[in-house]
Design a protein around this motif. Structure first.
Motif, PDB file in Angstrom:
ATOM      1  N   ALA A  72       0.848  -1.213   0.000  1.00 57.30           N
ATOM      2  CA  ALA A  72       0.000   0.000   0.000  1.00 57.30           C
ATOM      3  C   ALA A  72       0.871   1.247   0.000  1.00 57.30           C
ATOM      4  O   ALA A  72       0.541   2.256  -0.639  1.00 57.30           O
ATOM      5  CB  ALA A  72      -0.937  -0.006   1.210  1.00 57.30           C
ATOM      6  N   CYS A  73       2.028   1.164   0.693  1.00 55.62           N
ATOM      7  CA  CYS A  73       2.956   2.315   0.729  1.00 55.62           C
ATOM      8  C   CYS A  73       3.539   2.600  -0.649  1.00 55.62           C
ATOM      9  O   CYS A  73       3.865   3.746  -0.966  1.00 55.62           O
ATOM     10  CB  CYS A  73       4.083   2.055   1.726  1.00 55.62           C
ATOM     11  N   ASP A  74       3.694   1.547  -1.469  1.00 49.82           N
ATOM     12  CA  ASP A  74       4.235   1.733  -2.823  1.00 49.82           C
ATOM     13  C   ASP A  74       3.209   2.355  -3.757  1.00 49.82           C
ATOM     14  O   ASP A  74       3.573   3.021  -4.728  1.00 49.82           O
ATOM     15  CB  ASP A  74       4.661   0.377  -3.433  1.00 49.82           C
ATOM     16  N   GLN A 108      -3.358   1.249  10.163  1.00 45.46           N
ATOM     17  CA  GLN A 108      -2.866   2.459   9.505  1.00 45.46           C
ATOM     18  C   GLN A 108      -1.345   2.387   9.476  1.00 45.46           C
ATOM     19  O   GLN A 108      -0.724   2.050  10.491  1.00 45.46           O
ATOM     20  CB  GLN A 108      -3.346   3.693  10.277  1.00 45.46           C
ATOM     21  N   ILE A 109      -0.761   2.681   8.316  1.00 46.04           N
ATOM     22  CA  ILE A 109       0.708   2.697   8.202  1.00 46.04           C
ATOM     23  C   ILE A 109       1.167   4.083   7.775  1.00 46.04           C
ATOM     24  O   ILE A 109       0.590   4.692   6.878  1.00 46.04           O
ATOM     25  CB  ILE A 109       1.242   1.583   7.264  1.00 46.04           C
ATOM     26  N   SER A 166      10.504   9.004  12.734  1.00 41.79           N
ATOM     27  CA  SER A 166      11.519   7.964  12.924  1.00 41.79           C
ATOM     28  C   SER A 166      12.109   7.563  11.573  1.00 41.79           C
ATOM     29  O   SER A 166      11.819   8.168  10.538  1.00 41.79           O
ATOM     30  CB  SER A 166      10.889   6.744  13.593  1.00 41.79           C
ATOM     31  N   ASP A 167      12.930   6.503  11.586  1.00 44.13           N
ATOM     32  CA  ASP A 167      13.491   6.043  10.310  1.00 44.13           C
ATOM     33  C   ASP A 167      12.874   4.718   9.878  1.00 44.13           C
ATOM     34  O   ASP A 167      13.414   4.020   9.037  1.00 44.13           O
ATOM     35  CB  ASP A 167      15.025   5.942  10.412  1.00 44.13           C
ATOM     36  N   GLY A 168      11.741   4.354  10.480  1.00 48.03           N
ATOM     37  CA  GLY A 168      11.070   3.110  10.080  1.00 48.03           C
ATOM     38  C   GLY A 168       9.567   3.306   9.999  1.00 48.03           C
ATOM     39  O   GLY A 168       9.042   4.325  10.465  1.00 48.03           O
ATOM     40  N   PRO A 169       8.858   2.336   9.411  1.00 48.70           N
ATOM     41  CA  PRO A 169       7.397   2.472   9.326  1.00 48.70           C
ATOM     42  C   PRO A 169       6.752   2.348  10.700  1.00 48.70           C
ATOM     43  O   PRO A 169       7.310   1.750  11.606  1.00 48.70           O
ATOM     44  CB  PRO A 169       6.983   1.302   8.424  1.00 48.70           C
TER      45      PRO A 169
END
Ligand code: GTQ
Length: 360
Positions: A72-74, A108-109, A166-169
């Motif tokens: 979904a993020c892509d 939710q991401i 942050s640096d992550g999902p």
């Protein structure tokens, strides 16, 4: 008489005299033209002897769901989606964005650097953090950083935006009551007119003011929702640990603690009951059923839940749903911690809530 067993449009079975029904058919047709309908054809399905949830038991393993969140993020940004959420649809209620008839659940991401823009709505939301750190939600002018196991509330009609520094999902479970709001045709929503809301309280203010079993002199609650809008996992976990040393486990629930609103002593949210429970290693529960269809999110530990004759093995980050009036039992292979939410508080306010312990 030519008696027949028939299934009506509403899906319930009744005995029907076919000839008599055929003779009544012209009446039904004429009545329908005036938007009138005979109650006797539908009464059994409208007023059932027992709860008959259209929802069914269901379970999602995080390993199965996570790749879809990443995909979904892509394909869409938070900006375009407004909220990048994959909705858990109950297989008995396809296409309705319902995990139970009354409640919504979704993951939710939000990726590093993204912001889910500020808006507000009548529907209340809860967030239960599944993965990631150093993402925040801001509610009514105050920001809170979120960690796995934290339970966060967005009360009705409060401005809220989310961001990931942050640096992550970051992934959390969204639980909303919009189906209850919509049943009553009471929904409003509006955009803030700016990506992030203005902050006017220091981070941690709500917990300091109302989260220490004390309230400031002259305190006036802003709403029926708990003023604590982040119940940190660290504190919840510690409470469960302590309680497991001072009390015997409940035969049905293990060590179960309900989140409360410190102002009222009642449930933390006016429309959604929330709880966290510890099932000690080796615990095997007595059967339990209630009219409150319940969504569970596993924080720690492995075990098995049996819902009617359906069995699911659960593991950390599993999500499962127990529909109204389905008997449920737990077996914990390890110390297990389960977050849950339901519409119990609504049913209690309306004198609907019923529960049954044991096998009857
Ligand atoms: O974060 O405001 O999953 O408004 C569904 C509707 C999340 C939110 C959802 C929403 C939100």
């Amino acid at each position: 008489m030519n008696m027949d067993v028939a299934t009506t449009d509403e899906g319930f079975v009744e005995t029907v005299d076919r000839e008599a029904e055929a003779a009544r058919s012209p009446f039904y047709g004429r009545a329908q033209a005036l938007n009138l309908a005979p109650l006797w054809r539908v009464l059994g399905g409208l007023v059932t002897e027992e709860p008959k949830s259209p929802a069914v038991p269901a379970h999602w393993a995080y390993a199965d769901v996570r790749p879809y969140l990443m995909e979904a993020c892509d394909i869409i940004s938070t900006e375009e989606a407004e909220r990048r959420v994959l909705v858990f649809e109950n297989p008995g209620l396809p296409g309705q964005s319902r995990i139970t008839p009354s409640l919504f659940a979704g993951y939710q991401i939000i990726l590093p650097g993204e912001v889910a823009p500020a808006h507000r709505h009548i529907a209340s939301a809860l967030r239960f953090i599944i993965e990631g750190k150093d993402a925040y939600t801001a509610v009514a002018g105050e920001k809170t950083m979120m960690e796995p196991g934290d339970f966060v509330i967005t009360p009705s009609w409060t401005w809220h935006d989310h961001g990931n520094e942050s640096d992550g999902p970051m992934v959390w479970l969204d639980g909303l009551d919009m189906h209850i709001v919509n049943l009553l045709s009471a929904s409003f929503r509006e955009g803030y007119g700016g990506k992030v809301q203005e902050l006017h309280r220091p981070e941690g203010a709500a917990l300091a003011e109302t989260g220490c079993n004390m309230l400031p002199e002259g305190y006036v609650p802003p709403s029926q929702s708990s003023p604590i809008f982040n119940y940190p996992y660290r504190r919840t976990r510690d409470a469960l640990d302590q309680v497991s040393r001072t009390r015997n486990p409940d035969p049905c629930h293990g060590h179960k603690m309900n989140y409360i609103n410190p102002v009222t002593g009642g449930p933390a949210m006016p429309t959604i009951t929330t709880a966290m429970q510890l099932l000690p290693k080796g615990f095997s529960s007595q059967p339990y059923r209630s009219t409150a269809g319940t969504i569970f999110s596993v924080v720690e530990g492995r075990g098995r839940v049996r819902i009617g004759d359906v069995k699911f093995d659960f593991a950390p980050q599993s999500l499962f749903v127990v529909p109204s009036w389905w008997p449920m039992t737990f077996e914990a292979a390890e110390d297990a911690i389960l977050f849950s939410y339901s519409d119990r508080v609504v049913q209690e306010k309306l004198d609907f809530f019923r529960e049954r312990r044991g096998n009857d």
